[in-house]
Design a protein around this motif. Structure first.
Motif, PDB file in Angstrom:
ATOM      1  N   SER A 182      -7.087   6.655  -1.622  1.00  0.00           N
ATOM      2  CA  SER A 182      -5.949   6.449  -0.716  1.00  0.00           C
ATOM      3  C   SER A 182      -6.418   6.334   0.721  1.00  0.00           C
ATOM      4  O   SER A 182      -5.873   5.554   1.505  1.00  0.00           O
ATOM      5  CB  SER A 182      -4.934   7.586  -0.854  1.00  0.00           C
ATOM      6  N   TYR A 197      -8.277  -1.137  -8.308  1.00  0.00           N
ATOM      7  CA  TYR A 197      -7.121  -0.473  -7.707  1.00  0.00           C
ATOM      8  C   TYR A 197      -6.308   0.250  -8.781  1.00  0.00           C
ATOM      9  O   TYR A 197      -5.711   1.287  -8.533  1.00  0.00           O
ATOM     10  CB  TYR A 197      -6.225  -1.486  -6.994  1.00  0.00           C
ATOM     11  N   ARG A 198      -6.283  -0.331  -9.985  1.00  0.00           N
ATOM     12  CA  ARG A 198      -5.513   0.276 -11.070  1.00  0.00           C
ATOM     13  C   ARG A 198      -6.216   1.511 -11.611  1.00  0.00           C
ATOM     14  O   ARG A 198      -5.591   2.421 -12.125  1.00  0.00           O
ATOM     15  CB  ARG A 198      -5.324  -0.747 -12.203  1.00  0.00           C
ATOM     16  N   LEU A 243      -7.757   2.892   1.206  1.00  0.00           N
ATOM     17  CA  LEU A 243      -6.696   1.901   1.292  1.00  0.00           C
ATOM     18  C   LEU A 243      -6.125   1.849   2.706  1.00  0.00           C
ATOM     19  O   LEU A 243      -5.850   0.775   3.242  1.00  0.00           O
ATOM     20  CB  LEU A 243      -5.591   2.216   0.285  1.00  0.00           C
ATOM     21  N   ARG A 270      -0.459  -5.378  -3.477  1.00  0.00           N
ATOM     22  CA  ARG A 270      -1.583  -5.237  -2.540  1.00  0.00           C
ATOM     23  C   ARG A 270      -2.684  -6.242  -2.845  1.00  0.00           C
ATOM     24  O   ARG A 270      -3.340  -6.748  -1.931  1.00  0.00           O
ATOM     25  CB  ARG A 270      -2.116  -3.802  -2.546  1.00  0.00           C
ATOM     26  N   ILE A 300       0.845  -1.203   0.000  1.00  0.00           N
ATOM     27  CA  ILE A 300       0.000   0.000   0.000  1.00  0.00           C
ATOM     28  C   ILE A 300       0.878   1.249   0.000  1.00  0.00           C
ATOM     29  O   ILE A 300       0.672   2.186  -0.785  1.00  0.00           O
ATOM     30  CB  ILE A 300      -0.937   0.015   1.227  1.00  0.00           C
ATOM     31  N   GLU A 301       1.868   1.271   0.883  1.00  0.00           N
ATOM     32  CA  GLU A 301       2.732   2.447   1.019  1.00  0.00           C
ATOM     33  C   GLU A 301       3.542   2.711  -0.241  1.00  0.00           C
ATOM     34  O   GLU A 301       3.827   3.858  -0.583  1.00  0.00           O
ATOM     35  CB  GLU A 301       3.665   2.256   2.222  1.00  0.00           C
ATOM     36  N   GLU A 302       3.911   1.642  -0.955  1.00  0.00           N
ATOM     37  CA  GLU A 302       4.738   1.787  -2.158  1.00  0.00           C
ATOM     38  C   GLU A 302       3.903   1.850  -3.436  1.00  0.00           C
ATOM     39  O   GLU A 302       4.452   1.819  -4.540  1.00  0.00           O
ATOM     40  CB  GLU A 302       5.729   0.619  -2.230  1.00  0.00           C
ATOM     41  N   ASN A 303       2.578   1.917  -3.290  1.00  0.00           N
ATOM     42  CA  ASN A 303       1.663   1.969  -4.436  1.00  0.00           C
ATOM     43  C   ASN A 303       1.898   0.805  -5.398  1.00  0.00           C
ATOM     44  O   ASN A 303       1.873   0.951  -6.618  1.00  0.00           O
ATOM     45  CB  ASN A 303       1.807   3.302  -5.178  1.00  0.00           C
ATOM     46  N   ASP A 304       2.119  -0.364  -4.816  1.00  0.00           N
ATOM     47  CA  ASP A 304       2.346  -1.592  -5.582  1.00  0.00           C
ATOM     48  C   ASP A 304       0.990  -2.279  -5.778  1.00  0.00           C
ATOM     49  O   ASP A 304       0.516  -2.999  -4.905  1.00  0.00           O
ATOM     50  CB  ASP A 304       3.311  -2.489  -4.802  1.00  0.00           C
ATOM     51  N   VAL A 305       0.371  -2.051  -6.951  1.00  0.00           N
ATOM     52  CA  VAL A 305      -0.983  -2.568  -7.190  1.00  0.00           C
ATOM     53  C   VAL A 305      -1.019  -4.082  -7.125  1.00  0.00           C
ATOM     54  O   VAL A 305      -1.864  -4.666  -6.437  1.00  0.00           O
ATOM     55  CB  VAL A 305      -1.505  -2.078  -8.561  1.00  0.00           C
TER      56      VAL A 305
END
Length: 248
Positions: A193, A184-185, A196, A145, A137-142
């Motif tokens: 955000s 999410y994408r 999330l 997550r 979540i913190e790294e915006n890794d779809v």
């Protein structure tokens, strides 16, 4: 999608003895790779599963690949029909309607049973998965997550220790992951955000309820957690219309 060829065919490919000698771990790697490709939408719903390409990519003969596809079909990842190529399980209006009807029932049941049965080792594993989910979540890794959310609820299912619920949970998580990858994408509102972060906090609260063996709280928390996802999915499926001025 064509796969790179990593091993050539041999005269033993269709030989029963050669099939028996195939390392189990290679077949397991193929299984986990296919599951990940399907839930991440790398393999689109309804797309053909190229048996020959998979055989070449993973250095396996056709029999073990076919056996694995039958296993994945039983789990709900693949659709198999007589005289047709294997396909990634489809997503239709009817299947999504069934998903939304069944999801709260299955999530609540498995989470409450997990709260009743969880061991310290299992709770620690759930916390480790949650740590990876928070990082994604913190790294915006779809993809991360989606995958770690899937692992989080699957681990809870294992903690429930109920073999009758696990097949339903596994099937449910396939479409939950694929839907999650889509919405999410493509965020539809500005407060994505915030939602999330709410999801992360809800995971923490679910873990706490399981840790203190509070079945009632665990059930309420996972119901609220799924509702958060349901609203996001509904927003993606039915976005606000374009504001077009009316001509006089």
């Amino acid at each position: 999608m064509p796969a790179p060829k990593t091993s050539s065919k041999t005269d033993k490919e269709n030989d029963t003895a050669a099939f028996a000698e195939i390392p189990t771990d290679r077949k397991a790697v193929l299984g986990e790779t296919l599951r990940r490709r399907i839930v991440s939408m790398e393999m689109a719903p309804g797309s053909v599963v190229d048996e020959m390409a998979l055989s070449e990519e993973f250095g396996l003969s056709r029999p073990p690949v076919r056996e694995l596809l039958r296993q994945l079909a039983a789990e709900g990842y693949i659709d198999l029909e007589a005289n047709r190529a294997a396909r990634v399980s489809s997503m239709s209006f009817h299947s999504l309607r069934s998903f939304f009807q069944a999801a709260p029932l299955i999530y609540i049941a498995t989470t409450q049973l997990a709260a009743a049965n969880a061991s310290r080792t299992e709770i620690n594993e759930l916390k480790a998965i949650q740590k990876r989910f928070r990082t994604a979540i913190e790294e915006n890794d779809v993809e991360g997550r989606v995958i770690y959310n899937d692992q989080f609820h699957l681990e809870i299912g294992k903690m429930a220790q109920n073999p009758y619920l696990m097949p339903s949970l596994r099937r449910l998580l396939i479409d939950h992951a694929r839907l999650g990858k889509i919405f999410y994408r493509h965020p539809t509102t500005r407060d994505m955000s915030e939602n999330l972060e709410t999801a992360v906090q809800q995971h923490d609260e679910i873990i706490a309820a399981i840790e203190r063996h509070d079945t009632e709280a665990a059930g309420k928390l996972v119901r609220a957690h799924f509702e958060l996802s349901r609203v996001r999915m509904a927003e993606y499926a039915a976005p606000e219309g374009v504001d077009v001025p009316l001509a006089l």
